[in-house]
Design an enzyme around this catalytic site. Structure first.
Site, PDB file in Angstrom:
ATOM      1  N   GLY A 135       0.680  -1.316  -0.026  1.00 27.45           N
ATOM      2  CA  GLY A 135      -0.203   0.073  -0.044  1.00 27.45           C
ATOM      3  C   GLY A 135       0.901   1.366   0.105  1.00 27.45           C
ATOM      4  O   GLY A 135       1.386   1.637   1.012  1.00 27.45           O
ATOM      5  N   GLY A 142      -0.634   9.797  -6.276  1.00 24.84           N
ATOM      6  CA  GLY A 142      -0.275   8.699  -7.279  1.00 24.84           C
ATOM      7  C   GLY A 142       1.140   8.695  -7.629  1.00 24.84           C
ATOM      8  O   GLY A 142       2.188   8.241  -6.853  1.00 24.84           O
ATOM      9  N   TRP A 167      -5.691   1.312  -5.503  1.00 22.69           N
ATOM     10  CA  TRP A 167      -5.355   0.676  -6.279  1.00 22.69           C
ATOM     11  C   TRP A 167      -4.347  -0.212  -6.128  1.00 22.69           C
ATOM     12  O   TRP A 167      -3.327  -0.461  -6.706  1.00 22.69           O
ATOM     13  CB  TRP A 167      -4.532   1.863  -7.422  1.00 22.69           C
ATOM     14  CG  TRP A 167      -5.444   2.607  -8.355  1.00 22.69           C
ATOM     15  CD1 TRP A 167      -5.161   4.137  -8.253  1.00 22.69           C
ATOM     16  CD2 TRP A 167      -6.261   2.382  -9.077  1.00 22.69           C
ATOM     17  NE1 TRP A 167      -6.072   4.658  -9.049  1.00 22.69           N
ATOM     18  CE2 TRP A 167      -6.802   3.563  -9.850  1.00 22.69           C
ATOM     19  CE3 TRP A 167      -6.898   1.361  -9.801  1.00 22.69           C
ATOM     20  CZ2 TRP A 167      -7.861   3.707 -10.691  1.00 22.69           C
ATOM     21  CZ3 TRP A 167      -7.801   1.199 -10.816  1.00 22.69           C
ATOM     22  CH2 TRP A 167      -8.425   2.344 -11.229  1.00 22.69           C
ATOM     23  N   LEU A 245       9.887  -0.506  -5.264  1.00 23.98           N
ATOM     24  CA  LEU A 245       9.477  -0.216  -6.343  1.00 23.98           C
ATOM     25  C   LEU A 245      10.800  -0.587  -7.750  1.00 23.98           C
ATOM     26  O   LEU A 245      10.424  -1.228  -8.838  1.00 23.98           O
ATOM     27  CB  LEU A 245       9.182   1.196  -6.643  1.00 23.98           C
ATOM     28  CG  LEU A 245       7.849   1.877  -6.012  1.00 23.98           C
ATOM     29  CD1 LEU A 245       7.742   3.045  -6.224  1.00 23.98           C
ATOM     30  CD2 LEU A 245       6.591   0.768  -6.393  1.00 23.98           C
ATOM     31  N   ALA A 248      10.563  -4.178  -8.334  1.00 22.94           N
ATOM     32  CA  ALA A 248       9.308  -4.606  -9.104  1.00 22.94           C
ATOM     33  C   ALA A 248       9.553  -3.983 -10.464  1.00 22.94           C
ATOM     34  O   ALA A 248       9.278  -4.834 -11.397  1.00 22.94           O
ATOM     35  CB  ALA A 248       8.101  -4.265  -8.505  1.00 22.94           C
ATOM     36  N   GLY A 346     -10.156  -9.073 -37.600  1.00 22.66           N
ATOM     37  CA  GLY A 346     -11.440  -9.285 -36.494  1.00 22.66           C
ATOM     38  C   GLY A 346     -11.000 -10.205 -35.376  1.00 22.66           C
ATOM     39  O   GLY A 346     -11.364  -9.986 -34.341  1.00 22.66           O
ATOM     40  N   GLU A 369       3.680   1.690 -11.092  1.00 25.35           N
ATOM     41  CA  GLU A 369       5.025   1.114 -11.059  1.00 25.35           C
ATOM     42  C   GLU A 369       5.771   2.357 -11.669  1.00 25.35           C
ATOM     43  O   GLU A 369       6.945   2.391 -12.105  1.00 25.35           O
ATOM     44  CB  GLU A 369       5.580   0.100 -11.192  1.00 25.35           C
ATOM     45  CG  GLU A 369       5.230  -1.298 -10.582  1.00 25.35           C
ATOM     46  CD  GLU A 369       5.766  -1.336  -9.493  1.00 25.35           C
ATOM     47  OE1 GLU A 369       6.904  -0.670  -9.190  1.00 25.35           O
ATOM     48  OE2 GLU A 369       5.365  -2.126  -8.701  1.00 25.35           O
ATOM     49  N   HIS A 372       4.526   6.069 -17.576  1.00 26.26           N
ATOM     50  CA  HIS A 372       5.456   6.353 -18.808  1.00 26.26           C
ATOM     51  C   HIS A 372       6.099   7.817 -18.716  1.00 26.26           C
ATOM     52  O   HIS A 372       7.346   7.835 -18.926  1.00 26.26           O
ATOM     53  CB  HIS A 372       4.546   6.470 -20.108  1.00 26.26           C
ATOM     54  CG  HIS A 372       5.279   6.190 -21.310  1.00 26.26           C
ATOM     55  ND1 HIS A 372       6.008   5.189 -21.786  1.00 26.26           N
ATOM     56  CD2 HIS A 372       5.517   7.147 -22.426  1.00 26.26           C
ATOM     57  CE1 HIS A 372       6.796   5.353 -23.156  1.00 26.26           C
ATOM     58  NE2 HIS A 372       6.295   6.459 -23.405  1.00 26.26           N
TER      59      HIS A 372
HETATM   60  P1  FAD Z   1      -1.468  10.359 -11.706  1.00 26.59           P
HETATM   61  O1  FAD Z   1      -0.461  10.623 -10.579  1.00 26.59           O
HETATM   62  O2  FAD Z   1      -2.456  11.328 -11.163  1.00 26.59           O
HETATM   63  O3  FAD Z   1      -0.970  11.012 -12.800  1.00 26.59           O
HETATM   64  C1  FAD Z   1      -1.940  11.168 -14.019  1.00 26.59           C
HETATM   65  C2  FAD Z   1      -1.206  11.623 -15.267  1.00 26.59           C
HETATM   66  O4  FAD Z   1      -0.356  12.729 -15.027  1.00 26.59           O
HETATM   67  C3  FAD Z   1      -0.247  10.276 -15.851  1.00 26.59           C
HETATM   68  O5  FAD Z   1      -0.179  10.379 -17.256  1.00 26.59           O
HETATM   69  C4  FAD Z   1       1.075  11.008 -15.162  1.00 26.59           C
HETATM   70  O6  FAD Z   1       2.083  10.682 -15.919  1.00 26.59           O
HETATM   71  C5  FAD Z   1       0.947  12.468 -15.261  1.00 26.59           C
HETATM   72  N1  FAD Z   1       2.056  13.073 -14.438  1.00 26.59           N
HETATM   73  C6  FAD Z   1       1.948  13.181 -13.105  1.00 26.59           C
HETATM   74  N2  FAD Z   1       2.783  13.910 -12.618  1.00 26.59           N
HETATM   75  C7  FAD Z   1       3.414  14.313 -13.380  1.00 26.59           C
HETATM   76  C8  FAD Z   1       4.625  15.277 -13.613  1.00 26.59           C
HETATM   77  N3  FAD Z   1       5.369  15.862 -12.735  1.00 26.59           N
HETATM   78  N4  FAD Z   1       5.077  15.643 -15.036  1.00 26.59           N
HETATM   79  C9  FAD Z   1       4.164  15.424 -15.925  1.00 26.59           C
HETATM   80  N5  FAD Z   1       3.320  14.454 -16.063  1.00 26.59           N
HETATM   81  C10 FAD Z   1       2.970  14.096 -14.761  1.00 26.59           C
HETATM   82  N6  FAD Z   1      -0.096   1.149  -6.256  1.00 26.59           N
HETATM   83  C11 FAD Z   1       0.242   0.739  -4.762  1.00 26.59           C
HETATM   84  O7  FAD Z   1       0.805   1.310  -4.163  1.00 26.59           O
HETATM   85  N7  FAD Z   1       0.228  -0.658  -4.858  1.00 26.59           N
HETATM   86  C12 FAD Z   1      -0.338  -1.490  -6.045  1.00 26.59           C
HETATM   87  O8  FAD Z   1      -0.230  -2.848  -5.785  1.00 26.59           O
HETATM   88  C13 FAD Z   1      -0.737  -1.035  -7.306  1.00 26.59           C
HETATM   89  N8  FAD Z   1      -1.359  -1.685  -8.032  1.00 26.59           N
HETATM   90  C14 FAD Z   1      -2.196  -1.123  -9.076  1.00 26.59           C
HETATM   91  C15 FAD Z   1      -2.617  -1.897 -10.046  1.00 26.59           C
HETATM   92  C16 FAD Z   1      -3.441  -1.309 -11.055  1.00 26.59           C
HETATM   93  C17 FAD Z   1      -4.238  -2.154 -11.880  1.00 26.59           C
HETATM   94  C18 FAD Z   1      -3.252   0.119 -11.162  1.00 26.59           C
HETATM   95  C19 FAD Z   1      -3.892   0.784 -12.245  1.00 26.59           C
HETATM   96  C20 FAD Z   1      -2.452   0.813 -10.402  1.00 26.59           C
HETATM   97  C21 FAD Z   1      -1.914   0.376  -9.340  1.00 26.59           C
HETATM   98  N9  FAD Z   1      -1.349   0.869  -8.345  1.00 26.59           N
HETATM   99  C22 FAD Z   1      -0.707   0.626  -7.125  1.00 26.59           C
HETATM  100  C23 FAD Z   1      -1.105   2.421  -8.449  1.00 26.59           C
HETATM  101  C24 FAD Z   1      -0.303   3.173  -9.410  1.00 26.59           C
HETATM  102  O9  FAD Z   1       1.214   2.992  -9.087  1.00 26.59           O
HETATM  103  C25 FAD Z   1      -0.429   4.584  -9.956  1.00 26.59           C
HETATM  104  O10 FAD Z   1      -1.982   4.482 -10.624  1.00 26.59           O
HETATM  105  C26 FAD Z   1       0.405   5.270 -10.580  1.00 26.59           C
HETATM  106  O11 FAD Z   1       1.662   5.348  -9.750  1.00 26.59           O
HETATM  107  C27 FAD Z   1      -0.088   6.724 -11.124  1.00 26.59           C
HETATM  108  O12 FAD Z   1      -0.865   7.443 -10.245  1.00 26.59           O
HETATM  109  P2  FAD Z   1      -2.318   8.104 -10.456  1.00 26.59           P
HETATM  110  O13 FAD Z   1      -3.217   6.948 -10.960  1.00 26.59           O
HETATM  111  O14 FAD Z   1      -2.729   8.711  -9.339  1.00 26.59           O
HETATM  112  O15 FAD Z   1      -2.020   9.070 -11.741  1.00 26.59           O
END
Ligand code: FAD
Length: 391
Positions: A135, A142, A167, A245, A248, A346, A369, A372
């Site tokens: 967690g 995120g 998540w 991280l 992983a 298809g 993790e 991109h």
């Molecule tokens: P955001 O941080 O809100 O980002 C949204 C967009 O903004 C992205 O395109 C990002 O690249 C961009 N962005 C953010 N900051 C910047 C910046 N400074 N400059 C330019 N662009 C930026 N997390 C855990 O802790 N444990 C888990 O086991 C885990 N499992 C997951 C499983 C799934 C199926 C998914 C979808 C996610 C999981 N995650 C987990 C969470 C995952 O690590 C986060 O979703 C990820 O780090 C992105 O955070 P966010 O979704 O809040 O996106």
């Protein structure tokens, strides 16, 4: 269409020894025998195939690099990478379960846990008797986990934990959670929270079109009293979660290429068999361009992760090098999956073939993790010395 033929255009097999090939073959056979026959059905139903867990434990997929004295497989990073590649050739969601268990739950307990914590948890996690989750991510934090709101305060022999994580892979059925939260001084620390502790719940996240065979959920902490003996004593600050991280992401760099290799192999075999206008579609230049570019990118990715394994075994792989490989492998895999899907026409959108499932899965792998974008910023910061993260 016949059996999977792992693409190896630059004869990388010659660079890995017999013992690694044996490990690879045992995972490959298990994936063929146990995972592939059921995975599409579970993904369609959005259900985790629990019956796969004992087999994964037996293969050493939980904590491959954890020493044998703690129940791990005691293997090196090349073996770990190869195992993740074979597993993700089957499904990214199942590889996610192994990554979380090994790199995000067992690794921090091994690296930062007390001797008692290691002896108590690691053998059970390695054997699949306990399943863990990690967690870090929160609803409002995120890409920037350092801003986390989860925190705990002191209460004698206990701490009282409040906050929410979002998540979280494996959360709905995990027995334990390694949770990162701020201590009373505002510094991040890791705690082992067990299912059943009062005030701890793990609601499942539904409606995912990606990683459907992996269970995702929230971790909610409402005044959870956690014994102080459950705090990981060996680390304070963001170095703790970030080092997990790193482990992983290394596995994902290998794993995502496994998904790409499966998509390419499927598309190549399909293109040679499928006829249109009286000829196999593989004889058309446009399809050859797709296939030729796919194998070129896969080969470059394979060389990158192979070299990264050597650096990691020597303890010389930097976090930025791992970021580059994770980003490159996942981008390659997504591109290959898109192209492969088109080659199948298809049929590419059906569950008869693995490609669409890989493609949808990879939409999570490209985000979790470190997204991109975030990995690009890590490379940018590494080469210029200037952070472009903002804040
Ligand atoms: P955001 O941080 O809100 O980002 C949204 C967009 O903004 C992205 O395109 C990002 O690249 C961009 N962005 C953010 N900051 C910047 C910046 N400074 N400059 C330019 N662009 C930026 N997390 C855990 O802790 N444990 C888990 O086991 C885990 N499992 C997951 C499983 C799934 C199926 C998914 C979808 C996610 C999981 N995650 C987990 C969470 C995952 O690590 C986060 O979703 C990820 O780090 C992105 O955070 P966010 O979704 O809040 O996106």
């Amino acid at each position: 269409m016949g059996q999977y033929q792992a693409p190896d255009y630059y004869l990388l097999d010659e660079l890995i020894g017999d013992e690694y090939r044996l490990i690879r073959d045992s995972v490959r056979q298990w994936v063929n025998r146990e995972l592939l026959p059921v995975i599409e059905e579970y993904a369609q139903r959005a259900e985790f195939p629990h019956q796969l867990l004992p087999g994964m434990a037996q293969l050493g997929l939980f904590g491959p690099t954890i020493p044998e004295e703690y129940g791990g497989a005691g293997l090196d990073y090349l073996a770990y990478g190869i195992m993740m590649q074979e597993l993700e050739r089957g499904d990214s969601g199942i590889r996610s379960t192994a990554s979380v268990q090994g790199s995000l739950v067992m690794y921090p307990i091994y690296a930062f846990g007390s001797e008692e914590q290691k002896r108590h948890y690691l053998p059970k996690l390695a054997g699949g008797e306990l399943i863990g989750c990690f967690g870090l991510t929160e609803p409002d934090h995120g890409s920037n986990p350092a801003g986390m709101l989860a925190r705990f305060k002191d209460d004698g022999d206990y701490v009282v934990l409040n906050g929410a994580k979002m998540w979280i892979s494996n959360a709905p059925f995990a027995d334990i959670a390694v949770v990162w939260a701020k201590n009373p001084e505002g510094k991040v620390q890791g705690l082992i929270v067990e299912r059943g502790m009062e005030g701890f719940s793990t609601p499942e996240t539904h409606n995912k079109w990606s990683l459907r065979a992996s269970a995702t959920g929230e971790l909610v902490f409402d005044n959870v009293r956690v014994p102080k003996t459950h705090i990981l004593p060996g680390v304070t600050g963001m170095r703790g979660p970030l080092s997990c991280l790193n482990q992983a992401r290394y596995g994902i760099a290998w794993g995502a290429l496994g998904a790409a290799m499966d998509c390419y192999d499927t598309a190549l075999r399909y293109a040679k068999e499928r006829k249109q206008f009286g000829k196999p579609i593989a004889s058309f230049q446009l399809q050859q361009k797709k296939l030729a570019e796919m194998i070129t990118e896969i080969t470059k990715g394979q060389l990158l992760v192979w070299r990264l394994a050597t650096l990691k075994n020597d303890n010389r792989a930097t976090p930025a090098q791992i970021s580059m490989a994770k980003r490159n492998s996942v981008a390659t895999a997504l591109h290959v999956a898109h192209e492969a899907r088109q080659i199948l026409g298809g049929m590419g959108i059906t569950g008869e073939y693995s490609i669409m499932r890989h493609m949808m899965n990879l939409e999570s792998v490209v985000t979790y993790e470190g997204t991109h974008d975030i990995h690009l910023l890590i490379t940018g910061m590494d080469i210029t010395g200037i952070s472009a993260f903002g804040g």
